[in-house]
Write a protein that holds these residues in place. Sequence first.
Motif, short mmCIF file in Angstrom:
data_model
loop_
_atom_site.label_atom_id
_atom_site.label_comp_id
_atom_site.label_asym_id
_atom_site.label_seq_id
_atom_site.Cartn_x
_atom_site.Cartn_y
_atom_site.Cartn_z
N LEU A 41 -31.89 -65.95 -8.90
CA LEU A 41 -32.59 -65.13 -9.90
C LEU A 41 -32.90 -65.97 -11.15
N VAL A 42 -31.85 -66.61 -11.66
CA VAL A 42 -32.00 -67.40 -12.88
C VAL A 42 -32.99 -68.53 -12.64
N GLN A 47 -38.18 -71.05 -13.61
CA GLN A 47 -39.37 -71.67 -13.04
C GLN A 47 -40.63 -71.02 -13.62
N MET A 48 -40.55 -69.70 -13.63
CA MET A 48 -41.66 -68.91 -14.14
C MET A 48 -41.96 -69.29 -15.59
N GLN A 49 -40.88 -69.36 -16.38
CA GLN A 49 -41.03 -69.71 -17.79
C GLN A 49 -41.70 -71.08 -17.95
N CYS A 68 -41.48 -59.38 -7.12
CA CYS A 68 -40.77 -58.81 -5.97
C CYS A 68 -39.42 -59.46 -5.77
N SER A 69 -39.47 -60.79 -5.75
CA SER A 69 -38.22 -61.50 -5.48
C SER A 69 -37.20 -61.21 -6.59
N THR A 70 -37.68 -61.11 -7.82
CA THR A 70 -36.77 -60.83 -8.93
C THR A 70 -36.09 -59.48 -8.73
N VAL A 71 -36.91 -58.47 -8.43
CA VAL A 71 -36.35 -57.13 -8.28
C VAL A 71 -35.35 -57.08 -7.14
N VAL A 72 -35.72 -57.67 -5.99
CA VAL A 72 -34.81 -57.63 -4.85
C VAL A 72 -33.48 -58.30 -5.16
N HIS A 73 -33.56 -59.46 -5.80
CA HIS A 73 -32.32 -60.17 -6.11
C HIS A 73 -31.47 -59.42 -7.12
N LEU A 74 -32.16 -58.87 -8.13
CA LEU A 74 -31.42 -58.16 -9.17
C LEU A 74 -30.73 -56.94 -8.58
N ARG A 75 -31.46 -56.18 -7.78
CA ARG A 75 -30.88 -54.98 -7.17
C ARG A 75 -29.72 -55.33 -6.25
#
Lengths: 199, 325
Positions: A41-42, A47-49, A68-75
Amino acid sequence: MHGQRAFELVQQLRMSVGLPGYDEAGLKEVASEMRDLHGVLVESMQQMQRRVQHGEALDEAQVRAIQCSTVVHLRSVQRNKRCALAYLVNRARRIQMQRWELGATAAARSDSCMSAQEADFLRKYSDILGEYCDAVQLDVTAEIQPPSDLLIEVRVQEDLGTVQTEDGAMHLRRGTSLYVKRGDVEHLIRQGSLEQVQN
Amino acid sequence: MDEGSGAPRRSVLDDLLSGDQDFARVRQAEQRNRRRQGQNEIDVPQFHGRPGDFLDATRPNSGTYPYTNDNGHGVRAGADEKDAPYSSNYSLLTQDAVFQPDEACEDIASLYRALWNEQYAPELLPFATDVTHDMHELLEYQEQLLDDELHETDGAGQRDAEAVSFAQLSRLLRRTELERLRYVLRAYHRVRLRKIERTAPFLLSSAGAHTLATRLSEPERDFATSYLTLLEQHLTSSFLQLLPERLRALDDKDDTVAMIAPPHIDAYVFCRVLEPPPGGVLRLNNDAGGREEIQELRMSTNEIICMRYRSAAPLVLAKQLQLIF
């Protein structure tokens, strides 16, 4: 699949009564899975930043993918945490229940199923309960069931010698049975030294 | 019951009638009394009564719920009958009690109401300071009376054997009664402690601060604080310390489930109407689905109603409603 191990922890509790063995390995696995997921996630956020800072233009599909990937990992991280904490809190509640039902000494006996932290929890829980009882001048942990009779018949399971009560001495010799006040012997019944004879 | 704690295998009867008494002699005495009073039924208090039955000497015929006796009368006081221990009017409560009997009865009733309300309300109710304090004093006092009486009979030596055996029976009944009331008092504390344990994170959050300050007793506040600290320590040392720093919080509030849940005050509860609101009609404000809707609810005394706790709460606090399930 994310969260599989955490789900198993919860399932273990759901399928058992009393206090099942402590699954330390399971908790460690969940924690390491969470660390991995959190790492990903981090990493993706950073990377995005970086890409935004470098003025790199992202098309909509790329943005979607990252979201998408952020949400899935966070959840997944959140779900793992919820499951692991549910496991621990529910175990703690069962330990508390044992403390109420069996008394401090007997509850501590089942510490083969507890982790070191849980045994410590039980000890400290007994302490704060004791403080509360002192404060209200009433032993709130005595007699969980409503009393039906003042006197009960008990059979002595261990030699305990002579015990003084307010009504005189009580000779507790193994194998004898006595007709005594419930309040005088309740702690001994919980410890298992006496057995109540049901009639 | 007093001297024979250690003797093996004794029956209730032995204990009731220990000394040189035997059951037949008591029966004879009963019959004698019956003839003397010219009545057929002896109104000896039943052993299987409800808590409080033996501690209040005068009971109104239509006692307040739930203390109405089945036959409408309980143990009555009779100061001039001390020489006839088996008569119908013999009081089990010493006459010079500091507590007025009806006052004690009212305390017991309030304690029950407090226990039931607490048991079925989804949120914590204000701690019943007065009731618990009075009950505590009542129990201590009665305990003291029993002890004093025990020493008195010990010192008295040879007295009328019938009186001695009756005194023993009376003491046994009263002690049982004390144990039962003490149980109710303990149950009240227990129900609250359990609720406090469940809702400790909420109580100690900013949202629960008001409840914590106004509805908990001092020892309960201490208990809540130390319990939550203990639980957090336990969770941290068992699991959270294995996680990255940012994931260790215990008060996450993401958009699916908050970790600290407020009490579910929209739960439905059953209640009995103790005192109907003015006009017998309660106006409910149901904000179902965003639109306000005023609903009128008719109430009459002793009716049983199922309604949302949110609407019932003010009436419960005002002792107009009694939660029952």
